[in-house]
Structure formats: structure tokens, C-alpha cells
Design a protein around this motif. Structure first.
Motif, PDB file in Angstrom:
ATOM      1  N   SER A 140      -1.391   2.065   6.146  1.00  0.00           N
ATOM      2  CA  SER A 140      -0.198   1.232   5.977  1.00  0.00           C
ATOM      3  C   SER A 140       0.686   1.291   7.209  1.00  0.00           C
ATOM      4  O   SER A 140       1.222   0.258   7.644  1.00  0.00           O
ATOM      5  N   PRO A 165      -3.780  -0.534  -4.121  1.00  0.00           N
ATOM      6  CA  PRO A 165      -3.278  -1.536  -3.166  1.00  0.00           C
ATOM      7  C   PRO A 165      -3.076  -2.899  -3.834  1.00  0.00           C
ATOM      8  O   PRO A 165      -3.877  -3.310  -4.670  1.00  0.00           O
ATOM      9  N   GLN A 211      -6.521   5.746  -9.265  1.00  0.00           N
ATOM     10  CA  GLN A 211      -5.365   5.056  -8.709  1.00  0.00           C
ATOM     11  C   GLN A 211      -4.216   4.996  -9.702  1.00  0.00           C
ATOM     12  O   GLN A 211      -4.426   4.945 -10.919  1.00  0.00           O
ATOM     13  N   GLU A 228       0.831  -1.197   0.000  1.00  0.00           N
ATOM     14  CA  GLU A 228       0.000   0.000   0.000  1.00  0.00           C
ATOM     15  C   GLU A 228       0.867   1.248   0.000  1.00  0.00           C
ATOM     16  O   GLU A 228       2.031   1.229   0.440  1.00  0.00           O
TER      17      GLU A 228
END
Length: 498
Positions: free
Chosen positions: A208, A419, A487, A202
Motif C-alpha cells: 500500500s 483488499p 482476512q 488496502e
């Protein structure tokens, strides 16, 4: 690591009051099996075997990993020095008669069992490195310098831990493996213990870092509170019944099963692993001498320690910084390795530091757990006032947050990486796929260098620095590119395929 591992057990009844005081126990384990019974009696039940394993693994480990050699000698003599009151075995000098009374432990090969357990220790250490590196590389250049320094230092020390476990394996003539497909962690994953959280790849975030805190959690619920001084201008960053049925409980399945049921932290895994190593060293001594050891000196050398010293990675050959690398040629070396690993992870001598800072002029770094808590809470420990959290003995819960000087953290200064990315995520993007493949090959090259070193060519470690620099550049190249509307891409740390 010299942490007091047992606070609620007491030595067996055949200990003198002086010995009991030396052991420092406060409560009673009723009718605890002797260590001799635990190792050799095939008529004890599975439940009694488990309870005996809990008691003696904690007792023995507490003594040896806390450097209490004299007390260990007293413990060993009390366990192996006479008859067992309930079982009344023959005199140990009559080896043939004793062989008939014991279980089958002396006929079990320690090599496949320790190979499995030590390779699992390598997997545990390896499993932490990609998540730590991913979080580190995701931090944008020019930001979060202190947080980056902390994460980088821990990642380097985890690599040190992995190499030292390889040293232990080589010391007992077992070839370690770090670079084969089966040695690769697959994310997300649970550590091979009794834990309820997943470890994954992550970006740098509170989530994290919270996972990293869980990974490095200490075994003890209490820790010595740092001494409070007036605020300084510049705080130091890291200044039992007997069954009639014959059993042989000493199998790999049972030993791993005990770990999966009773081990909750990395430190506890090393405790049980250490006990198993000592058990096989005791058996090796018995097989050679026809009697059981009465002292640490008798147990320290020989036995299972048959490895080639030329395969040991020694301090002057290790490229890394932070921590101390220990070669292993005897039980003393295993103790040093496990003390170093446990101390760096969760703290030594019940402190927040990886060693006792009073013993070293240069001071000491915080253990990993407490370094990550500094980042999460955005404050250092040193310089804080912990008196409101402490009891009359100066102990505070390990969950106590750091309250020293602020540690600035910009949680937004990190790439929004997906992730746990996989190479399959990049199939439709040839450029990303090529970059991901190149990163995985570089990581494989790093592991290959470590593998060559632990096979006897220590100079290969010199290549690791080059590979680490290349990994960072390649990781940033991935994480700076969008994968979808929200992302970015990221390193997958998968075994490279053609």
C-alpha cells in the motif's frame, strides 16, 4: 510549486537572446507554433496542435507557476504582439477580420469544459483520501506512531487540496460537487491519467505504501539533495505543416485525450489544467477587449473569474492542519492553489520539501512522495549523506532512498483487511453489514459537510472533525472482525444506499 518543468525546450525564434536566457532553455523545438496560432488557427493539423500544446503548456506553466512574471510578460508580448510569420493574419485591431481568420475557440463555452476538468481534479484528490485513511486506520493502536503521523498528515492535506479545487471552481462560477454518487471513487481504480497502476483500499503494508509513492510521483526525475551535516542527535522529522482543412481542435474530447496520452503524474495534470484555465482567460480577455493580452496584469482579473467571493473557503475557516488554504478570486489565486497542491505532493523548487525551507523560520515538511518513501524505506531523509548519489549540481534522482536516522516500522502491526471490500461481502453477516453501512453514512456526512461549505456555509466544516473521529472508530470496528479464515472486514467507502 516552483519546480522547473521544462529542461529540454527553447523559446521560439522571435525571442531575443536575452529572453531566451531568462527562459533557461537548452534545446530546440523546431518551428514551434506561436501561441496565437495554437489558439486561433483552424488550419493546423491535429499533430501540430498537439505538439504546440505540449510546448506552450510547459512554457507558460513553467513561467507562471515559478513566479516568473516579467519573463511571462515578455513571452506573452512575443506571442501576441505582432504578425505570425507563416499565417500573416490581419491586424488584431480589425476584430471582424481577425474573427474570420481564427478558429471557433471564442464560440466555445469554457464552463462545461472546465467543469469536467476541474471535477476530474476533485476526483483525483478524492481518490487518494479513502486509501490513505484505510491504511492509517488499519494500523493497530499503540504501534507505528511515526508512520501513522505521516499518513495522517498527507490525508488531511489531500482534503485541503480537494477544498482548494472547489475554490477554483467557485471562482469561475462552476458549482463543485463532492458528495454525489458519481463523485465517489470505485476501487480498485486507475487515476484518470496515463498511469499503469491501480489504487485500492488496502491495509498498511509495503504494497500500500508503494502505491502511495506511485500516486505522489514527481514530474521531475531529479531533486536537490539535502545538505549533509554531521549526524545530529535528533534529526528534524520534516525540517509543422499547415493543413488546408478547417479544424477546431479545442474540444473537450481532444483536451481530455491529450491528458490521457501525455499526463503521467498528478503534478502534470495540474500543469495542463492550469494551461487550459489560462487559455480560456485569454479568450475571455479577447472577447471583452477585442485584442489579446500583453501582460499578466491584464490577464489576472475579470474574464472567467465571475464567481461569488462569499463561496470561497478561507484559511480561518478551514479546520485542518498542514498546508495553507488559498482563496481564489483571480488568476493569482489559481497559481497559489496549484503551487500549494503540487509543492505538497512532489516538492517545490526542485527540493524534497513542500516549500523552500530557507524562506520559512519554522522550516518545511517533506512533500508527500518523500514522506511515503521514508515509511517504505524505514529511514528519514534529514541527516542522511546523499553525496554518493548527487551530480556536480547537487541533484540526485528522486528514486534515491532516504538514508538518515532510522524510522522504525512494524509491518505486522496492522489488521489483515481484505483488499477493496464491498458491502456485498457482508450480505451474509448482518452485524458487519450494519457496521459497514454506518461507516459509509458517516463518510457521506463528512462529504456533505464539505459540500455545504463550498456552497457558501463554511461553518459546516466544523463538523468534519467529529466525523473524522467517528470514521476511525467505525473503521477499527470493522477491521478488527474476521471476514473469513485469513482476512478481516474493512471500510468500503461506498455511496450509502437504503
Amino acid at each position: 510549486m516552483r519546480q522547473r518543468l521544462i529542461n529540454k525546450t527553447e523559446p521560439q525564434e522571435n525571442f531575443s537572446s536575452k529572453e531566451a536566457k531568462l527562459m533557461g532553455r537548452n534545446a530546440v523545438v523546431e518551428e514551434a507554433l506561436s501561441l496565437q496560432s495554437l489558439l486561433f488557427d483552424s488550419k493546423i493539423s491535429k499533430a501540430d496542435w498537439i505538439e504546440g500544446l505540449k510546448h506552450h503548456s510547459k512554457t507558460l506553466t513553467n513561467l507562471l507557476l515559478n513566479d516568473q512574471i516579467d519573463e511571462f510578460n515578455q513571452y506573452l508580448s512575443s506571442q501576441f504582439g505582432g504578425e505570425i510569420s507563416e499565417l500573416k493574419p490581419a491586424d488584431l485591431s480589425d476584430k471582424t477580420s481577425f474573427d474570420a481568420k481564427k478558429g471557433g475557440l471564442t464560440n466555445i463555452s469554457y464552463l462545461p469544459i472546465l467543469q469536467d476538468l476541474l471535477q476530474t481534479a476533485i476526483l483525483i484528490e478524492h481518490s487518494t483520501i479513502p486509501p490513505y485513511l484505510t491504511a492509517l486506520y488499519s494500523i493497530k493502536d499503540g504501534t507505528n506512531a511515526l508512520a501513522s503521523q505521516i499518513i495522517r498528515s498527507v490525508a488531511v492535506e489531500e482534503m485541503l487540496h480537494m477544498i482548494m479545487v472547489c475554490n477554483v471552481m467557485n471562482a469561475v462560477s462552476i458549482q463543485p460537487s463532492v458528495n454525489r454518487p458519481q463523485n465517489y471513487p470505485s476501487y480498485p481504480m486507475k487515476l484518470p491519467m496515463n498511469v499503469d497502476f491501480y489504487v485500492g483500499l488496502e491495509t498498511f503494508s509495503t504494497n500500500s505504501i508503494a502505491t502511495f509513492i506511485a500516486i505522489e510521483s514527481p514530474s521531475s526525475p531529479l531533486v536537490k539533495a539535502p545538505k549533509y551535516d554531521e549526524p545530529e542527535a535528533t534529526p528534524n522529522l520534516y525540517a509543422k505543416g499547415v493543413s488546408l482543412e478547417e479544424h477546431n481542435h479545442w474540444t473537450l474530447e481532444n483536451m481530455k485525450g491529450f491528458i490521457m496520452e501525455n499526463v503521467h503524474t498528478i503534478g502534470e495534470y495540474y500543469d495542463v489544467l492550469f494551461f487550459y484555465i489560462v487559455v480560456f482567460q485569454i479568450i475571455a480577455y479577447y472577447k471583452e477587449h477585442g485584442s489579446l493580452p500583453q501582460s499578466f496584469k491584464e490577464l489576472n482579473t475579470g474574464g472567467i473569474f465571475t464567481g461569488d467571493p462569499a463561496k470561497q473557503i478561507r484559511p480561518e475557516q478551514y479546520y485542518g492542519s498542514g498546508g495553507k488554504l488559498h482563496a481564489v478570486e483571480s488568476l493569482t489565486g489559481v497559481i497559489a492553489v496549484f503551487q500549494e497542491i503540487k509543492g505538497q505532493g512532489e516538492g517545490a523548487d526542485d527540493s524534497i520539501f513542500d516549500v523552500d525551507p530557507s524562506q520559512f523560520e519554522e522550516g518545511a515538511e517533506l512533500a508527500h512522495y518523500f514522506r511515503f518513501k521514508e515509511v517504505f524505506h524505514e529511514h528519514f531523509y534529514v541527516g542522511g549523506d546523499y553525496r554518493p548519489f548527487t551530480d556536480e549540481n547537487g541533484m540526485m534522482p528522486v528514486t534515491t532512498p532516504p538514508v538518515g536516522k532510522p524510522l522504525p516500522v512494524d509491518w505486522n502491526a496492522a489488521y489483515p483487511m481484505k483488499p477493496n471490500p464491498k458491502m456485498s461481502d457482508y450480505q451474509s453477516n448482518p452485524e458487519l453489514y450494519a457496521q459497514g453501512k454506518a461507516f459509509n453514512q458517516t463518510y457521506k456526512n463528512l462529504l456533505d459537510a464539505i459540500q455545504a461549505a463550498v456552497e457558501g456555509d463554511a461553518k459546516q466544516l466544523e463538523k468534519s472533525i467529529m466525523y473524522m473521529y467517528a470514521l476511525k472508530e467505525q473503521a477499527i470496528g470493522l477491521m478488527s472482525q474476521p471476514l473469513n479464515s485469513t482476512q478481516n472486514a474493512g471500510p468500503t467507502f461506498e455511496y450509502p444506499t437504503n
